[in-house]
Scaffold this motif. Structure first.
Motif, PDB file in Angstrom:
ATOM      1  N   VAL A   1       0.901  -1.303   0.013  1.00  0.00           N
ATOM      2  CA  VAL A   1       0.111   0.103  -0.130  1.00  0.00           C
ATOM      3  C   VAL A   1       0.913   1.280   0.059  1.00  0.00           C
ATOM      4  N   GLU A   2       1.684   1.509   0.734  1.00  0.00           N
ATOM      5  CA  GLU A   2       2.801   2.408   1.113  1.00  0.00           C
ATOM      6  C   GLU A   2       3.451   2.714  -0.190  1.00  0.00           C
ATOM      7  N   ALA A   3       3.787   1.583  -0.926  1.00  0.00           N
ATOM      8  CA  ALA A   3       4.797   2.111  -2.066  1.00  0.00           C
ATOM      9  C   ALA A   3       4.060   2.419  -3.201  1.00  0.00           C
ATOM     10  N   ARG A   4       2.725   2.505  -3.302  1.00  0.00           N
ATOM     11  CA  ARG A   4       1.617   2.772  -4.323  1.00  0.00           C
ATOM     12  C   ARG A   4       0.772   3.989  -4.000  1.00  0.00           C
ATOM     13  N   ARG A   5       1.090   4.546  -2.746  1.00  0.00           N
ATOM     14  CA  ARG A   5       0.269   5.432  -2.230  1.00  0.00           C
ATOM     15  C   ARG A   5      -0.027   6.874  -3.158  1.00  0.00           C
ATOM     16  N   ASP A   6       0.829   7.045  -3.653  1.00  0.00           N
ATOM     17  CA  ASP A   6       1.063   8.459  -4.539  1.00  0.00           C
ATOM     18  C   ASP A   6       0.499   8.141  -6.012  1.00  0.00           C
ATOM     19  N   ARG A   7       0.233   6.948  -6.336  1.00  0.00           N
ATOM     20  CA  ARG A   7      -0.319   6.723  -7.719  1.00  0.00           C
ATOM     21  C   ARG A   7      -1.663   6.755  -7.943  1.00  0.00           C
ATOM     22  N   THR A   8      -2.101   7.048  -9.142  1.00  0.00           N
ATOM     23  CA  THR A   8      -3.582   7.398  -9.235  1.00  0.00           C
ATOM     24  C   THR A   8      -3.992   5.850  -9.583  1.00  0.00           C
ATOM     25  N   VAL A   9      -5.465   5.886  -9.649  1.00  0.00           N
ATOM     26  CA  VAL A   9      -6.039   4.611  -9.939  1.00  0.00           C
ATOM     27  C   VAL A   9      -5.507   3.905 -11.435  1.00  0.00           C
ATOM     28  N   PRO A  10      -5.469   5.026 -12.434  1.00  0.00           N
ATOM     29  CA  PRO A  10      -5.314   4.411 -13.613  1.00  0.00           C
ATOM     30  C   PRO A  10      -3.720   3.997 -13.798  1.00  0.00           C
ATOM     31  N   GLU A  11      -3.086   4.675 -12.802  1.00  0.00           N
ATOM     32  CA  GLU A  11      -1.647   4.024 -12.633  1.00  0.00           C
ATOM     33  C   GLU A  11      -1.332   2.678 -12.145  1.00  0.00           C
ATOM     34  N   LEU A  12      -2.072   2.523 -11.008  1.00  0.00           N
ATOM     35  CA  LEU A  12      -2.295   1.208 -10.354  1.00  0.00           C
ATOM     36  C   LEU A  12      -2.780   0.038 -11.595  1.00  0.00           C
ATOM     37  N   LEU A  13      -3.664   0.353 -12.290  1.00  0.00           N
ATOM     38  CA  LEU A  13      -4.173  -0.690 -13.148  1.00  0.00           C
ATOM     39  C   LEU A  13      -3.149  -0.669 -14.271  1.00  0.00           C
ATOM     40  N   GLU A  14      -2.286   0.166 -14.806  1.00  0.00           N
ATOM     41  CA  GLU A  14      -1.461   0.253 -15.711  1.00  0.00           C
ATOM     42  C   GLU A  14      -0.194  -0.942 -15.314  1.00  0.00           C
ATOM     43  N   GLU A  15       0.014  -0.605 -14.103  1.00  0.00           N
ATOM     44  CA  GLU A  15       1.139  -1.594 -13.374  1.00  0.00           C
ATOM     45  C   GLU A  15       0.548  -3.158 -13.213  1.00  0.00           C
ATOM     46  N   TRP A  16      -0.652  -3.254 -12.929  1.00  0.00           N
ATOM     47  CA  TRP A  16      -1.402  -4.638 -12.868  1.00  0.00           C
ATOM     48  C   TRP A  16      -1.282  -5.096 -14.290  1.00  0.00           C
ATOM     49  N   SER A  17      -1.730  -4.424 -15.093  1.00  0.00           N
ATOM     50  CA  SER A  17      -1.919  -5.070 -16.859  1.00  0.00           C
ATOM     51  C   SER A  17      -0.574  -5.477 -17.140  1.00  0.00           C
ATOM     52  N   ASP A  18       0.502  -4.744 -16.700  1.00  0.00           N
ATOM     53  CA  ASP A  18       1.811  -5.076 -17.165  1.00  0.00           C
ATOM     54  C   ASP A  18       2.427  -6.434 -16.595  1.00  0.00           C
ATOM     55  N   LEU A  19       1.739  -6.695 -15.227  1.00  0.00           N
ATOM     56  CA  LEU A  19       2.305  -7.985 -14.425  1.00  0.00           C
ATOM     57  C   LEU A  19       1.413  -9.038 -14.869  1.00  0.00           C
ATOM     58  N   ALA A  20       0.211  -8.994 -15.373  1.00  0.00           N
ATOM     59  CA  ALA A  20      -0.856  -9.987 -15.480  1.00  0.00           C
ATOM     60  C   ALA A  20      -0.190 -11.008 -16.533  1.00  0.00           C
ATOM     61  N   PRO A  21       0.124 -11.014 -17.608  1.00  0.00           N
ATOM     62  CA  PRO A  21       0.785 -12.048 -18.208  1.00  0.00           C
ATOM     63  C   PRO A  21       1.652 -13.068 -17.676  1.00  0.00           C
ATOM     64  N   ARG A  22       2.736 -12.216 -17.169  1.00  0.00           N
ATOM     65  CA  ARG A  22       3.772 -12.962 -16.546  1.00  0.00           C
ATOM     66  C   ARG A  22       3.319 -13.708 -15.144  1.00  0.00           C
ATOM     67  N   LEU A  23       2.192 -13.190 -14.503  1.00  0.00           N
ATOM     68  CA  LEU A  23       1.502 -13.456 -13.240  1.00  0.00           C
ATOM     69  C   LEU A  23       0.781 -14.995 -13.560  1.00  0.00           C
ATOM     70  N   GLU A  24      -0.175 -14.729 -14.715  1.00  0.00           N
ATOM     71  CA  GLU A  24      -0.609 -15.759 -15.198  1.00  0.00           C
ATOM     72  C   GLU A  24       0.051 -17.047 -15.494  1.00  0.00           C
ATOM     73  N   GLU A  25       1.203 -16.989 -16.207  1.00  0.00           N
ATOM     74  CA  GLU A  25       2.170 -17.846 -16.607  1.00  0.00           C
ATOM     75  C   GLU A  25       2.717 -18.438 -15.241  1.00  0.00           C
ATOM     76  N   HIS A  26       3.135 -17.820 -14.372  1.00  0.00           N
ATOM     77  CA  HIS A  26       3.565 -18.316 -13.131  1.00  0.00           C
ATOM     78  C   HIS A  26       2.394 -19.154 -12.300  1.00  0.00           C
ATOM     79  N   VAL A  27       1.168 -18.836 -12.291  1.00  0.00           N
ATOM     80  CA  VAL A  27       0.472 -19.698 -11.768  1.00  0.00           C
ATOM     81  C   VAL A  27       0.415 -20.891 -12.438  1.00  0.00           C
TER      82      VAL A  27
END
Length: 228
Positions: free
Chosen positions: A77-103
């Motif tokens: 939470v603290e590492a992302r406190r200053d990010r906007t919601v669109p910025e949070l979603l952009e980070e998650w979108s970048d992670l998603a393909p690799r995380l799906e593969e990890h699972v």
């Protein structure tokens, strides 16, 4: 731990549901994302999303805390406190393909976090959904098995879904207690999201009192019923 292709598919579907819900809420009522989450009252809805993203980031970076305690989750939470919601979603979108593969190939564990917190978030936003997902059923089974590991000689405990064909028992023999409730409520009970009063109301045989601490495996039981 081996990966699981079915868990990866369910993770992707849960990610799409949650990220879509957050994006839609941001457009229609951004103030809703500033509301406290009843299941995690120290966090706003956007903080819960930040934690979900942080779990994915740490998983891929091999930085998951062994105990997964409050200090670790709060860092997300603290590492992302200053990010906007669109910025949070952009980070998650970048992670998603690799995380799906990890699972799929390495560890199905991240499915549990996203499925549990999806319902926490939906409760905060008043947006029910995902209750009948395959992911929730998988996490319910996993949490039931984890629950059984701590019972030792006090069981067996039997859980019976009143709205489906899911039944589970921690061990052979006559159960010390039987709980009957909708399958969704049993899933939430196994993830420490049901009050002591609710658990007592589910009992059809025996006494749940000796097992209340076991139902609090992911944290203290809520003192008031959650809105989901």
């Amino acid at each position: 731990m081996a990966g699981d292709a079915d868990a990866a598919r369910e993770w992707r579907e849960a990610y799409e549901r949650v990220s879509g819900l957050v994006a839609t809420t941001q457009l229609r009522d951004p103030g809703a994302l500033e509301q406290a989450v009843p299941a995690t009252p120290d966090w706003r809805a956007r903080d819960l999303v930040a934690h979900m993203i942080g779990v994915g980031s740490d998983t891929l970076g091999d930085a998951v805390d062994e105990e997964q305690g409050e200090d670790w989750t709060q860092r997300h939470v603290e590492a992302r406190r200053d990010r906007t919601v669109p910025e949070l979603l952009e980070e998650w979108s970048d992670l998603a393909p690799r995380l799906e593969e990890h699972v799929a190939t390495t560890d199905p564990g991240p499915l549990g976090d996203i499925v549990i917190h999806e319902q926490d978030l939906r409760g905060a936003l008043g947006a029910p959904g995902g209750r009948g997902s395959g992911g929730l059923a998988m996490v319910r089974e996993q949490m039931a098995d984890t629950f059984a590991e701590g019972l030792e000689e006090r069981g067996p405990v039997r859980l019976e879904a009143t709205d489906g064909d899911w039944t589970w028992q921690s061990a052979d023999g006559d159960p010390a207690v039987v709980l009957q409730a909708p399958g969704y409520d049993l899933a939430r009970a196994l993830t420490s999201r049901r009050t002591e009063e609710q658990l007592r109301s589910y009992v059809s045989v025996g006494d749940v009192a000796p097992f209340l601490d076991d139902f609090a495996g992911l944290g203290p039981l809520p003192t008031q019923a959650l809105p989901e």
